[in-house]
Each structure stands twice: as C-alpha cells, then as structure tokens.
Motif scaffolding. Structure first.
Motif, PDB file in Angstrom:
ATOM      1  N   LEU A   1     -57.837 -14.433   2.178  1.00  0.00           N
ATOM      2  CA  LEU A   1     -57.989 -15.845   1.843  1.00  0.00           C
ATOM      3  C   LEU A   1     -56.755 -16.287   1.076  1.00  0.00           C
ATOM      4  O   LEU A   1     -56.242 -15.536   0.236  1.00  0.00           O
ATOM      5  CB  LEU A   1     -59.228 -16.062   0.971  1.00  0.00           C
ATOM      6  CG  LEU A   1     -60.560 -15.616   1.569  1.00  0.00           C
ATOM      7  CD1 LEU A   1     -61.662 -15.718   0.519  1.00  0.00           C
ATOM      8  CD2 LEU A   1     -60.900 -16.455   2.780  1.00  0.00           C
ATOM      9  N   LYS A   2     -56.301 -17.507   1.361  1.00  0.00           N
ATOM     10  CA  LYS A   2     -55.113 -18.025   0.690  1.00  0.00           C
ATOM     11  C   LYS A   2     -55.348 -19.493   0.352  1.00  0.00           C
ATOM     12  O   LYS A   2     -55.828 -20.264   1.181  1.00  0.00           O
ATOM     13  CB  LYS A   2     -53.899 -17.895   1.607  1.00  0.00           C
ATOM     14  CG  LYS A   2     -52.634 -18.490   1.054  1.00  0.00           C
ATOM     15  CD  LYS A   2     -51.510 -18.348   2.081  1.00  0.00           C
ATOM     16  CE  LYS A   2     -50.335 -19.203   1.741  1.00  0.00           C
ATOM     17  NZ  LYS A   2     -49.293 -19.135   2.751  1.00  0.00           N
ATOM     18  N   VAL A   3     -55.007 -19.864  -0.878  1.00  0.00           N
ATOM     19  CA  VAL A   3     -55.116 -21.250  -1.329  1.00  0.00           C
ATOM     20  C   VAL A   3     -53.783 -21.630  -1.940  1.00  0.00           C
ATOM     21  O   VAL A   3     -53.230 -20.882  -2.749  1.00  0.00           O
ATOM     22  CB  VAL A   3     -56.240 -21.412  -2.381  1.00  0.00           C
ATOM     23  CG1 VAL A   3     -56.274 -22.816  -2.930  1.00  0.00           C
ATOM     24  CG2 VAL A   3     -57.571 -21.019  -1.797  1.00  0.00           C
ATOM     25  N   THR A   4     -53.265 -22.787  -1.534  1.00  0.00           N
ATOM     26  CA  THR A   4     -52.015 -23.270  -2.110  1.00  0.00           C
ATOM     27  C   THR A   4     -52.195 -24.744  -2.473  1.00  0.00           C
ATOM     28  O   THR A   4     -52.865 -25.477  -1.748  1.00  0.00           O
ATOM     29  CB  THR A   4     -50.830 -23.058  -1.151  1.00  0.00           C
ATOM     30  OG1 THR A   4     -49.634 -23.459  -1.782  1.00  0.00           O
ATOM     31  CG2 THR A   4     -50.999 -23.810   0.142  1.00  0.00           C
ATOM     32  N   GLN A   5     -51.612 -25.128  -3.585  1.00  0.00           N
ATOM     33  CA  GLN A   5     -51.731 -26.515  -4.034  1.00  0.00           C
ATOM     34  C   GLN A   5     -50.441 -26.933  -4.736  1.00  0.00           C
ATOM     35  O   GLN A   5     -49.954 -26.232  -5.601  1.00  0.00           O
ATOM     36  CB  GLN A   5     -52.911 -26.659  -5.004  1.00  0.00           C
ATOM     37  CG  GLN A   5     -53.119 -28.050  -5.533  1.00  0.00           C
ATOM     38  CD  GLN A   5     -53.537 -29.035  -4.450  1.00  0.00           C
ATOM     39  OE1 GLN A   5     -54.422 -28.751  -3.659  1.00  0.00           O
ATOM     40  NE2 GLN A   5     -52.881 -30.173  -4.393  1.00  0.00           N
ATOM     41  N   ARG A   6     -49.913 -28.084  -4.311  1.00  0.00           N
ATOM     42  CA  ARG A   6     -48.747 -28.685  -4.972  1.00  0.00           C
ATOM     43  C   ARG A   6     -49.218 -29.901  -5.736  1.00  0.00           C
ATOM     44  O   ARG A   6     -49.783 -30.817  -5.149  1.00  0.00           O
ATOM     45  CB  ARG A   6     -47.693 -29.062  -3.945  1.00  0.00           C
ATOM     46  CG  ARG A   6     -47.107 -27.878  -3.213  1.00  0.00           C
ATOM     47  CD  ARG A   6     -46.018 -28.341  -2.281  1.00  0.00           C
ATOM     48  NE  ARG A   6     -44.859 -28.759  -3.061  1.00  0.00           N
ATOM     49  CZ  ARG A   6     -43.746 -28.052  -3.163  1.00  0.00           C
ATOM     50  NH1 ARG A   6     -43.649 -26.915  -2.536  1.00  0.00           N
ATOM     51  NH2 ARG A   6     -42.741 -28.498  -3.875  1.00  0.00           N
ATOM     52  N   PHE A   7     -49.016 -29.876  -7.018  1.00  0.00           N
ATOM     53  CA  PHE A   7     -49.404 -30.995  -7.863  1.00  0.00           C
ATOM     54  C   PHE A   7     -48.196 -31.887  -8.104  1.00  0.00           C
ATOM     55  O   PHE A   7     -47.055 -31.504  -7.835  1.00  0.00           O
ATOM     56  CB  PHE A   7     -49.937 -30.485  -9.212  1.00  0.00           C
ATOM     57  CG  PHE A   7     -51.196 -29.685  -9.078  1.00  0.00           C
ATOM     58  CD1 PHE A   7     -52.430 -30.316  -8.962  1.00  0.00           C
ATOM     59  CD2 PHE A   7     -51.162 -28.295  -9.074  1.00  0.00           C
ATOM     60  CE1 PHE A   7     -53.595 -29.584  -8.844  1.00  0.00           C
ATOM     61  CE2 PHE A   7     -52.311 -27.563  -8.956  1.00  0.00           C
ATOM     62  CZ  PHE A   7     -53.534 -28.207  -8.844  1.00  0.00           C
ATOM     63  N   SER A   8     -48.458 -33.072  -8.624  1.00  0.00           N
ATOM     64  CA  SER A   8     -47.352 -33.951  -8.992  1.00  0.00           C
ATOM     65  C   SER A   8     -46.663 -33.379 -10.232  1.00  0.00           C
ATOM     66  O   SER A   8     -47.196 -32.500 -10.911  1.00  0.00           O
ATOM     67  CB  SER A   8     -47.880 -35.365  -9.274  1.00  0.00           C
ATOM     68  OG  SER A   8     -48.783 -35.341 -10.358  1.00  0.00           O
ATOM     69  N   ARG A   9     -45.481 -33.862 -10.511  1.00  0.00           N
ATOM     70  CA  ARG A   9     -44.702 -33.453 -11.672  1.00  0.00           C
ATOM     71  C   ARG A   9     -44.247 -32.001 -11.627  1.00  0.00           C
ATOM     72  O   ARG A   9     -44.111 -31.346 -12.651  1.00  0.00           O
ATOM     73  CB  ARG A   9     -45.449 -33.730 -12.962  1.00  0.00           C
ATOM     74  CG  ARG A   9     -45.757 -35.205 -13.126  1.00  0.00           C
ATOM     75  CD  ARG A   9     -46.384 -35.490 -14.425  1.00  0.00           C
ATOM     76  NE  ARG A   9     -46.745 -36.907 -14.473  1.00  0.00           N
ATOM     77  CZ  ARG A   9     -47.360 -37.458 -15.472  1.00  0.00           C
ATOM     78  NH1 ARG A   9     -47.695 -36.758 -16.517  1.00  0.00           N
ATOM     79  NH2 ARG A   9     -47.649 -38.733 -15.437  1.00  0.00           N
ATOM     80  N   GLY A  10     -44.102 -31.445 -10.423  1.00  0.00           N
ATOM     81  CA  GLY A  10     -43.434 -30.161 -10.266  1.00  0.00           C
ATOM     82  C   GLY A  10     -44.250 -28.902 -10.429  1.00  0.00           C
ATOM     83  O   GLY A  10     -43.683 -27.819 -10.557  1.00  0.00           O
TER      84      GLY A  10
END
Length: 183
Positions: A35-44
C-alpha cells in the motif's frame, strides 16, 4: 541402529569429509500486499507512506548459512522438515517520509532566492518486524556426521517475560534428551 564404527569409516568416500551437493530442488514462495499513500500539501510539504505485508516461505534461503540457518539439511532425502519462514522474511514493513521546502527566501530579492532558496528538510522513518530466529542445533545426536539435529518442542512457550539478553528463550520449551532416529 547402534553402529559403533566411526562416522568417517561409514562414509562412502572416507578420504573426504562432508560432501555438499548444490541442486535446484528447494521450493519457495512469496506473497505480499503493498500500500502506498502520497500527499502534497500547500506551502511545500510532501508526505509519502508505504506499508508491505508479506510472507516468504522456503526449504532453504541460500547456499551459505546466515543468521542461524543451517547450510546442510537435517535429512537430505526429505526436505519437508526444512520448510518454513525464510531467513529474510519480514512480515510487516512501514516506511514514511516527509519533505518540507523551507520558505525563508520566498519573498527575498531575486539574487537571495537564487543563491539561498530551494533548501529542503526531510526525514525518513522505517519500522519493521524482525527476521525469524532458528533455535540452535543440539549436536550430531544421530551420529551421521551432519551439522546437528534440532531439539524437540515441549509445548511450553519459548518466550520469557524477563526481557534480558541472557534469558530471551525459555529453555524448558526445548527437549534435547531424545535423538531423532529416522532411517
């Protein structure tokens, strides 16, 4: 069998010691769920997490022994007793990483952004279960010149509550008084 002759005299070629034949007769299998989860948030800020559940089973994990595995089978003609978790088996593995782009120079002049911008801070965390541990051999109780035999289980739990390195195993869980004779 109560043969009192020496092991060396019973060998087919007494001038040699143990003869090890390397053959492709072992069987293995591997099953896994990733299982793989990736998340890009604002502000780097970026996060990545992965989890693997797996099960590796074989008759022998390699030609050379490592981590308590014997390099010679207990019974050359019957590898069923050797089948079990692989020496490299890891049931659960979790890895998480985070990357944060430092915004200190986002509003700085172009020269400062070019020279000092683009720095990141990152971290990686790994948690995994350990590899299987094989209980040591108890000597050549069969008298066949092999690497040794395994102790029998008594049904008592092998784990202790002590938490001490010299008391990790409950020795009452293993019986080494009766040699296995299976010809």
């Amino acid at each position: 069998i109560n043969d009192t002759s020496s092991i060396q005299s019973r060998r087919p070629f007494p001038i040699y010691g143990i003869i090890q034949q390397v053959d492709g007769v072992v069987k293995s299998n591997y099953h896994a769920l990733n299982l793989k989860v990736t998340q890009r948030f604002s502000r780097g800020l970026s996060l990545l997490a992965g989890y693997t559940w797996s099960k590796a089973i074989d008759d022998a994990s390699g030609i050379r022994s490592s981590g308590g595995e014997q390099s010679i089978a207990k019974w050359d003609w019957d590898l069923r007793d050797e089948r079990g978790l692989s020496q490299f088996h890891t049931a659960h593995r979790f890895v998480a990483s985070a990357i944060y782009e430092i915004p200190f120079f986002a509003t700085a002049p172009r020269f400062a952004r070019g020279a000092l911008g683009g720095w990141q801070v990152s971290s990686i965390v790994t948690a995994a279960t350990g590899n299987p541990v094989r209980i040591g051999v108890i000597g050549d109780t069969n008298g066949i010149g092999g690497e040794g035999n395994y102790p029998d289980a008594t049904g008592i739990s092998p784990y202790t509550d002590a938490g001490w390195a010299d008391r990790f195993w409950n020795i009452r869980a293993f019986d080494n008084s009766s040699p296995e004779l299976r010809y």
